[in-house]
Design an enzyme around this catalytic site. Structure first.
Site, mmCIF file in Angstrom:
data_model
loop_
_atom_site.group_PDB
_atom_site.id
_atom_site.type_symbol
_atom_site.label_atom_id
_atom_site.label_comp_id
_atom_site.label_asym_id
_atom_site.label_seq_id
_atom_site.Cartn_x
_atom_site.Cartn_y
_atom_site.Cartn_z
ATOM 1 N N PRO A 1 -8.584 -5.747 -7.728
ATOM 2 C CA PRO A 1 -7.194 -5.873 -7.374
ATOM 3 C C PRO A 1 -6.190 -4.923 -7.917
ATOM 4 O O PRO A 1 -4.957 -4.940 -7.434
ATOM 5 C CB PRO A 1 -6.968 -7.265 -8.246
ATOM 6 C CG PRO A 1 -7.565 -7.267 -9.048
ATOM 7 C CD PRO A 1 -9.207 -6.576 -8.567
ATOM 8 N N GLY B 1 -9.206 -2.338 -1.609
ATOM 9 C CA GLY B 1 -8.487 -3.064 -2.362
ATOM 10 C C GLY B 1 -9.136 -4.654 -2.378
ATOM 11 O O GLY B 1 -9.544 -4.948 -1.427
ATOM 12 N N LYS C 1 -3.130 1.986 4.727
ATOM 13 C CA LYS C 1 -2.593 1.170 5.938
ATOM 14 C C LYS C 1 -1.331 0.598 5.246
ATOM 15 O O LYS C 1 -1.507 -0.664 4.886
ATOM 16 C CB LYS C 1 -3.259 0.198 6.375
ATOM 17 C CG LYS C 1 -4.564 1.013 7.343
ATOM 18 C CD LYS C 1 -5.526 -0.049 7.989
ATOM 19 C CE LYS C 1 -6.262 -0.367 6.914
ATOM 20 N NZ LYS C 1 -7.626 -1.362 6.896
ATOM 21 N N MET D 1 -0.332 -11.577 1.624
ATOM 22 C CA MET D 1 0.518 -11.111 2.827
ATOM 23 C C MET D 1 1.744 -11.876 3.080
ATOM 24 O O MET D 1 2.140 -11.787 4.338
ATOM 25 C CB MET D 1 0.037 -10.466 3.877
ATOM 26 C CG MET D 1 -1.298 -9.341 3.606
ATOM 27 S SD MET D 1 -2.263 -8.903 4.789
ATOM 28 C CE MET D 1 -3.387 -10.281 4.777
ATOM 29 N N VAL E 1 -4.746 16.423 -3.492
ATOM 30 C CA VAL E 1 -4.913 16.425 -4.889
ATOM 31 C C VAL E 1 -3.742 16.017 -5.638
ATOM 32 O O VAL E 1 -4.077 15.399 -6.647
ATOM 33 C CB VAL E 1 -4.596 18.173 -5.104
ATOM 34 C CG1 VAL E 1 -4.795 18.478 -6.611
ATOM 35 C CG2 VAL E 1 -5.830 19.029 -4.458
ATOM 36 N N ASP F 1 -11.592 -7.503 -2.372
ATOM 37 C CA ASP F 1 -12.819 -7.582 -1.563
ATOM 38 C C ASP F 1 -13.008 -6.925 -0.114
ATOM 39 O O ASP F 1 -11.846 -7.149 0.335
ATOM 40 C CB ASP F 1 -13.269 -9.056 -1.595
ATOM 41 C CG ASP F 1 -14.560 -9.186 -0.910
ATOM 42 O OD1 ASP F 1 -15.683 -9.175 -1.900
ATOM 43 O OD2 ASP F 1 -14.907 -9.446 0.137
ATOM 44 N N ASP G 1 -8.143 3.055 0.649
ATOM 45 C CA ASP G 1 -6.741 2.491 1.111
ATOM 46 C C ASP G 1 -5.914 2.682 -0.049
ATOM 47 O O ASP G 1 -6.143 3.016 -1.248
ATOM 48 C CB ASP G 1 -7.191 0.923 1.325
ATOM 49 C CG ASP G 1 -7.659 0.739 2.466
ATOM 50 O OD1 ASP G 1 -7.663 1.459 3.426
ATOM 51 O OD2 ASP G 1 -8.193 -0.376 2.629
HETATM 52 C C1 SAM Z 1 -4.764 -6.525 3.392
HETATM 53 S S1 SAM Z 1 -4.662 -7.750 1.952
HETATM 54 C C2 SAM Z 1 -6.147 -7.088 1.212
HETATM 55 C C3 SAM Z 1 -6.589 -8.174 0.293
HETATM 56 C C4 SAM Z 1 -7.984 -7.593 -0.572
HETATM 57 N N1 SAM Z 1 -8.883 -7.394 0.352
HETATM 58 C C5 SAM Z 1 -8.321 -8.811 -1.524
HETATM 59 O O1 SAM Z 1 -9.201 -9.141 -1.488
HETATM 60 O O2 SAM Z 1 -7.715 -8.522 -2.676
HETATM 61 C C6 SAM Z 1 -3.383 -7.145 1.046
HETATM 62 C C7 SAM Z 1 -2.743 -8.265 0.404
HETATM 63 O O3 SAM Z 1 -3.668 -8.657 -0.580
HETATM 64 C C8 SAM Z 1 -2.791 -9.136 -1.936
HETATM 65 N N2 SAM Z 1 -2.930 -8.168 -2.870
HETATM 66 C C9 SAM Z 1 -3.637 -7.095 -3.142
HETATM 67 N N3 SAM Z 1 -3.657 -6.658 -4.351
HETATM 68 C C10 SAM Z 1 -2.869 -7.301 -5.087
HETATM 69 C C11 SAM Z 1 -2.421 -7.197 -6.436
HETATM 70 N N4 SAM Z 1 -2.692 -6.359 -7.203
HETATM 71 N N5 SAM Z 1 -1.374 -8.199 -6.570
HETATM 72 C C12 SAM Z 1 -0.971 -9.231 -6.018
HETATM 73 N N6 SAM Z 1 -1.469 -9.323 -4.641
HETATM 74 C C13 SAM Z 1 -2.452 -8.704 -4.197
HETATM 75 C C14 SAM Z 1 -1.236 -8.876 -1.409
HETATM 76 O O4 SAM Z 1 -0.801 -10.280 -0.734
HETATM 77 C C15 SAM Z 1 -1.347 -7.860 -0.198
HETATM 78 O O5 SAM Z 1 -0.476 -8.093 0.740
#
Ligand code: SAM
Length: 458
Positions: free
Chosen positions: A228, A304, A273, A388, A25, A306, A251
């Site tokens: 994002p 988060g 994670k 990352m 919650v 895609d 996530d």
């Molecule tokens: C496990 S990956 C997942 C990426 C995600 N599936 C995507 O398409 O954006 C996580 C990484 O995405 C990047 N990321 C995700 N959201 C972000 C944001 N709002 N601003 C900057 N980097 C972001 C960072 O590099 C983060 O460490």
């Protein structure tokens, strides 16, 4: 409760709000408080990973113990998010003594304030109270949201946080559904309500999933990209599936405000994670998706960006397919493109870059487990987008330079892109690792390398 509630819009910016409880919650309620700028104090012996991530990011204060009366010192509002009625009652008693309004997740009739069902359209917030019946409030809220979406449209100044309902025809899995290429993999269990689940060809081989023949609606899983960070950046289809979900497995990086708008009876599973922190094993997540769907639930796996960009969506799809669970995949706005864009950086620009490469920097270039040819990437002229990559950035930039990418190549780091806490650092390939440390930038962040970084500068 016979008297009507008196509606108010609380201006919580900089004001102390105490949240008691650190479970599902609280996970759902805290994002809207932070969005309102509240100074949130969380009192709970334990937190979900999603809440812990917010604590680690310095977004809220955490007192790791059970509630004590002095926790309400200076508070304007308290949200009680614990299951234990005795504990909840003791918090409300202290709140009442001090004339602090108290929201109770466990007992609406004992609360002195109710949280409404909300839809947000840019600067417009519509809050609905259903006379103590949250389902009624949700139903009316959904109707208002659709109305506003039609009136304001997705191109209106009110923007799309209200998530207009899908355009006529899109619900059958055509249109946006055409890009859900994975739907055919797992098949679709009859004409489920997911629309998109049936988009790639109606009844597939998975009709044996629970619910078939039992009269109960067959379960299904949708892997939905949440975008994002800005809750307005989820797709129309993703939002629709979210509103239809019985179970949401989310996530850490999904926009918190999306969770705030879920129906109260939706089961929210926190599958955060967190890098180098507490985590649920991927197998466990796969099992949750499969188990819930086989039990007949409409499950949304909310991820988060895609689902297929470093999102482990493929593994989840395969696990569901192996169990005969129908899956639909809803692509999301990936941070690899959106984060640069949010910083005014196009990943391609005519005459500047004819390619962009998205690469994970989670392993150091000299790691035997790395699948990345950093030496080859150094030879490319186009844009390099590193996800990352903060921890290994010094090693990555040194490797790129050692293999020929000029140190004066423009570089940028975009942290928490498209959120209210977005930060941007502009630098060069040679200096970005040191500048990053000096500026104390933290994940999640995207690093962009290439001449596009300055392409739109006046
Ligand atoms: C496990 S990956 C997942 C990426 C995600 N599936 C995507 O398409 O954006 C996580 C990484 O995405 C990047 N990321 C995700 N959201 C972000 C944001 N709002 N601003 C900057 N980097 C972001 C960072 O590099 C983060 O460490």
């Amino acid at each position: 409760m016979t008297a009507n509630p008196y509606p108010l819009g609380l201006r919580l910016h900089g004001r102390r709000v105490v949240v008691v409880g650190g479970g599902a919650v609280a996970t759902r309620r805290v994002p809207a408080l932070l969005d309102a700028g509240a100074d949130v104090l969380l009192v709970a012996p334990e937190l979900t990973p999603a809440l812990r991530a917010r604590v680690d990011a310095g977004r809220l204060h955490w007192v790791p113990r059970r509630f004590e009366p002095e926790d309400l010192d200076g508070a304007w509002l308290v949200q009680v998010a614990v299951d234990d009625p005795m504990a909840a009652a003791s918090v409300s008693a202290v709140a009442a003594e001090r004339r602090i309004f108290c929201v109770r997740a466990d007992d609406r009739t004992a609360a002195t304030a109710w949280t409404p069902a909300v839809t947000r359209h840019g600067p417009v917030t519509v809050a609905v109270l259903g006379g103590g019946d949250p389902r009624r409030a949700m139903t009316v809220r959904d109707a208002v949201r659709e109305l506003l979406a039609v009136r304001l449209g997705s191109g209106g100044t009110a923007s799309t946080r209200g998530r207009p309902g899908p355009p006529a025809g899109a619900t059958g899995g055509t249109g946006a559904g055409g890009s859900t290429g994975a739907t055919g993999t797992a098949g679709a269990a009859g004409a489920g309500g997911a629309g998109g689940a049936g988009g790639a060809g109606g009844a597939g081989g998975a009709t044996g999933a629970a619910g078939a023949g039992s009269g109960r609606r067959p379960g299904r899983v949708a892997l939905v990209g949440a975008g994002p960070g800005d809750p307005e950046l989820i797709t129309v289809k993703g939002w629709r599936l979210l509103t239809e979900a019985d179970v949401v497995v989310a996530d850490r990086l999904v926009p918190g405000l999306l969770l705030d708008e879920l129906r109260p009876d939706v089961e929210l599973v926190d599958a955060s994670k967190i890098p180098y922190g507490p985590s649920r094993a991927q197998e466990e997540i796969n099992q949750i998706l499969v188990d819930r769907a086989l039990a007949g639930a409409a499950v949304v796996r909310l991820k988060g960006g895609d689902p297929y960009v470093f999102g482990r969506g493929g593994e989840e799809l395969l696990a569901c397919a192996a169990a005969g669970v129908p899956v639909t995949v809803v692509p999301g706005v990936t941070s690899s493109i959106a984060a640069p864009a949010a910083a005014g950086i196009p990943v391609t620009h005519r005459g500047v870059a004819h390619e962009f490469t998205v690469v994970s920097g989670h392993l150091a270039p000299d790691s035997p487990a790395s699948l990345v040819r950093w030496d080859a990437l150094a030879g490319l002229r186009g844009t390099l987008v590193i996800l990352m990559g903060l921890k290994n950035l010094a090693a990555i930039t040194a490797t790129l330079i050692a293999h020929g990418r000029p140190p004066q190549t423009p570089a940028a780091v975009v942290q928490e892109a498209t959120t209210g806490t977005q930060r941007i650092l502009r630098s060069t390939l040679g200096e970005v690792a040191a500048d990053l440390l000096a500026a104390d930038l933290r994940p999640p962040a995207v690093v962009v390398v290439g001449d596009v970084v300055g392409a739109l500068d006046g």
